[in-house]
Design a protein around this motif. Sequence first.
Motif, PDB file in Angstrom:
ATOM      1  N   VAL A  10      -3.439  -1.863  -5.438  1.00 50.64           N
ATOM      2  CA  VAL A  10      -2.785  -2.735  -4.456  1.00 50.64           C
ATOM      3  C   VAL A  10      -3.233  -4.169  -4.715  1.00 50.64           C
ATOM      4  O   VAL A  10      -4.423  -4.489  -4.643  1.00 50.64           O
ATOM      5  CB  VAL A  10      -3.147  -2.327  -3.022  1.00 50.64           C
ATOM      6  CG1 VAL A  10      -2.480  -3.271  -2.017  1.00 50.64           C
ATOM      7  CG2 VAL A  10      -2.724  -0.886  -2.757  1.00 50.64           C
TER       8      VAL A  10
ATOM      9  N   GLU B 163       0.832  -1.205   0.000  1.00 51.69           N
ATOM     10  CA  GLU B 163       0.000   0.000   0.000  1.00 51.69           C
ATOM     11  C   GLU B 163       0.871   1.260   0.000  1.00 51.69           C
ATOM     12  O   GLU B 163       0.540   2.258  -0.648  1.00 51.69           O
ATOM     13  CB  GLU B 163      -0.922   0.002   1.221  1.00 51.69           C
ATOM     14  CG  GLU B 163      -1.974  -1.100   1.195  1.00 51.69           C
ATOM     15  CD  GLU B 163      -2.919  -1.018   2.377  1.00 51.69           C
ATOM     16  OE1 GLU B 163      -2.790  -0.058   3.171  1.00 51.69           O
ATOM     17  OE2 GLU B 163      -3.777  -1.914   2.510  1.00 51.69           O
ATOM     18  N   LYS B 164       1.998   1.195   0.727  1.00 49.19           N
ATOM     19  CA  LYS B 164       2.877   2.361   0.822  1.00 49.19           C
ATOM     20  C   LYS B 164       3.483   2.710  -0.531  1.00 49.19           C
ATOM     21  O   LYS B 164       3.539   3.887  -0.915  1.00 49.19           O
ATOM     22  CB  LYS B 164       3.983   2.102   1.839  1.00 49.19           C
ATOM     23  CG  LYS B 164       3.513   1.956   3.283  1.00 49.19           C
ATOM     24  CD  LYS B 164       4.681   1.644   4.205  1.00 49.19           C
ATOM     25  CE  LYS B 164       4.245   1.474   5.643  1.00 49.19           C
ATOM     26  NZ  LYS B 164       5.390   1.126   6.537  1.00 49.19           N
TER      27      LYS B 164
END
Length: 214
Positions: free
Chosen positions: A101, A79-80
């Motif tokens: 994602v 996600e980052k």
Amino acid sequence: MKISHGMQENGVITGNVFDKYGSRNPLVREIMRGFNNGLADLVSQAAPANVHELGCGEGHWVLEWAQQGIAARGSDFSEKVIAMARDNAVSAQLDPSIFSVRSIYDIAPDTDSADLIVCSEVLEHLTDPLAGLAAIQRVASRHVILTVPREPIWCAMNMARGAYLRHWGNTPGHLQHWSTRQFIELAKRYFEVIAVKTPLPWTMLLCRVKAQAG
């Protein structure tokens, strides 16, 4: 362009440890020129209408293809790093929704299929690369490009520049190691290999989906 610089998520290194695409080091730039030219040639041979890059990281290649007019999208488990990719898309005045994602293990034909599936510098990070290749096989409709570090040259080059000496030159997060011959044999279990490039220090394969018997 935002780069993760080895950021971790759930104990796994995501994105690029350093900005190899933006490096000013002459040697790095020359090495990356070989990679860029090799990948561009394989994409040209595939001549896709659309591309899905699995493990796209910060989105460098997806954005490059999108700016060339190819319908490109990317996915990554992190996600980052996808948040970074979306920021990079906005900076490039492109739609951030082209990034999503998704773990490579979870990709499915109805959502992730494309003319060209690209999986570049991902398989060496997987605990189960066979499951990763099987997943790619499920979603590939025409062509697949796979790239991995070429061993033992990769580790030897790291050691020559004084990097990761405690780990015999192994880049953090690299769990799998293949010579070009070994990787070709692995890929042949899932695809027909139609082109091979070996820009130092990588193995790059253009593959075609095997014709179904009957």
